[in-house]
Design a protein around this motif. Structure first.
Motif, short mmCIF file in Angstrom:
data_model
loop_
_atom_site.label_atom_id
_atom_site.label_comp_id
_atom_site.label_asym_id
_atom_site.label_seq_id
_atom_site.Cartn_x
_atom_site.Cartn_y
_atom_site.Cartn_z
N THR A 152 6.01 -8.64 -5.21
CA THR A 152 5.35 -7.51 -4.57
C THR A 152 4.71 -6.65 -5.64
O THR A 152 5.37 -6.22 -6.58
CB THR A 152 6.36 -6.67 -3.76
N MET A 153 3.41 -6.41 -5.50
CA MET A 153 2.68 -5.52 -6.40
C MET A 153 2.31 -4.27 -5.63
O MET A 153 1.92 -4.34 -4.47
CB MET A 153 1.42 -6.18 -6.93
N HIS A 154 2.43 -3.14 -6.27
CA HIS A 154 2.08 -1.88 -5.64
C HIS A 154 0.61 -1.58 -5.89
O HIS A 154 0.09 -1.82 -6.98
CB HIS A 154 2.97 -0.75 -6.17
N VAL A 155 -0.05 -1.04 -4.88
CA VAL A 155 -1.48 -0.75 -4.93
C VAL A 155 -1.67 0.76 -4.88
O VAL A 155 -1.19 1.42 -3.96
CB VAL A 155 -2.23 -1.39 -3.75
N LEU A 169 0.84 -1.19 0.00
CA LEU A 169 0.00 0.00 0.00
C LEU A 169 0.88 1.25 0.00
O LEU A 169 2.08 1.18 0.25
CB LEU A 169 -0.93 -0.01 1.21
N ALA A 170 0.28 2.39 -0.26
CA ALA A 170 1.03 3.65 -0.41
C ALA A 170 1.78 4.03 0.86
O ALA A 170 2.84 4.65 0.78
CB ALA A 170 0.08 4.77 -0.82
N ASP A 171 1.26 3.65 2.03
CA ASP A 171 1.93 4.01 3.28
C ASP A 171 3.02 3.01 3.69
O ASP A 171 3.61 3.13 4.74
CB ASP A 171 0.92 4.19 4.41
N GLY A 172 3.26 2.01 2.85
CA GLY A 172 4.31 1.04 3.12
C GLY A 172 3.85 -0.23 3.81
O GLY A 172 4.64 -1.16 3.98
N LYS A 227 -9.10 -1.95 8.22
CA LYS A 227 -10.26 -1.16 8.64
C LYS A 227 -9.86 0.18 9.25
O LYS A 227 -10.62 1.12 9.26
CB LYS A 227 -11.10 -1.94 9.67
N ASP A 228 -8.62 0.28 9.78
CA ASP A 228 -8.18 1.52 10.41
C ASP A 228 -7.69 2.57 9.40
O ASP A 228 -7.44 3.70 9.77
CB ASP A 228 -7.08 1.24 11.44
N LYS A 229 -7.59 2.20 8.14
CA LYS A 229 -7.13 3.14 7.12
C LYS A 229 -8.32 3.87 6.50
O LYS A 229 -9.33 3.27 6.18
CB LYS A 229 -6.35 2.42 6.02
N GLU A 230 -8.17 5.17 6.32
CA GLU A 230 -9.22 5.98 5.73
C GLU A 230 -9.19 5.85 4.21
O GLU A 230 -8.18 5.47 3.62
CB GLU A 230 -9.04 7.44 6.11
N ASN A 231 -10.30 6.22 3.58
CA ASN A 231 -10.41 6.29 2.12
C ASN A 231 -10.03 4.98 1.43
O ASN A 231 -9.29 4.98 0.45
CB ASN A 231 -9.58 7.44 1.56
N GLY A 232 -10.53 3.89 1.95
CA GLY A 232 -10.31 2.60 1.32
C GLY A 232 -11.08 2.50 0.02
O GLY A 232 -12.06 3.23 -0.20
N PRO A 233 -10.67 1.63 -0.88
CA PRO A 233 -11.36 1.48 -2.16
C PRO A 233 -12.73 0.85 -1.98
O PRO A 233 -12.94 0.01 -1.11
CB PRO A 233 -10.43 0.56 -2.95
N LYS A 234 -13.67 1.27 -2.80
CA LYS A 234 -15.04 0.73 -2.76
C LYS A 234 -15.27 -0.31 -3.85
O LYS A 234 -15.97 -1.28 -3.65
CB LYS A 234 -16.07 1.86 -2.92
N THR A 235 -14.69 -0.08 -5.03
CA THR A 235 -14.85 -1.00 -6.16
C THR A 235 -13.47 -1.31 -6.74
O THR A 235 -12.49 -0.62 -6.44
CB THR A 235 -15.72 -0.38 -7.28
N ILE A 236 -13.44 -2.32 -7.61
CA ILE A 236 -12.14 -2.68 -8.22
C ILE A 236 -11.64 -1.58 -9.15
O ILE A 236 -10.45 -1.50 -9.41
CB ILE A 236 -12.19 -4.04 -8.94
#
Length: 119
Positions: free
Chosen positions: A86-89, A13-16, A43-52
């Motif tokens: 490792t894939m970056h998201v 993820l972007a925050d590592g 669940k503790d991360k804000e602005n999670g993805p809603k759709t693919i």
């Protein structure tokens, strides 16, 4: 499917932080990987993805397409069982308003760009 065909993949993820690693077959679609990411999103991360469509997966500098399988996406079938991919998201941030609203409310009093004068 033999265990040797499975590939260990973790998602950065972007925050590592990471999701995974988990094992996936070469016939798994990128869309199914994105669904797994959404279901395992912390669940503790804000602005999670809603759709693919809110998620972009990047492997080896290439954005992967939802409809393609891992094999079609150029992911090497790893022969070394200890190897980990490792894939970056990337997650598209939520849009506050529609694009058409932004275009309608565009400030036209400012100059559109720079100007040059040749003397």
């Amino acid at each position: 499917m033999a265990a040797a065909e499975l590939v260990d993949i973790k998602f950065r993820l972007a925050d590592g932080t990471d999701i995974g690693p988990d094992k996936y077959g070469p016939s798994s679609t990128v869309g199914s990987l994105k669904e797994k990411i959404i279901s395992q999103w912390p669940k503790d991360k804000e602005n999670g993805p809603k759709t693919i469509n809110d998620v972009k997966l990047i492997n080896a500098g290439k954005i992967l397409e939802n409809s393609k399988t891992l094999a079609e996406s150029g992911l090497p079938v790893v022969e070394d069982p200890g190897c980990l991919v490792t894939m970056h998201v990337l997650v598209r941030p939520p849009i506050a308003g529609k694009k058409s609203d932004k275009l309608r409310h565009k400030d036209t009093s400012k100059p559109a760009g720079c100007s040059c004068s040749i003397l």
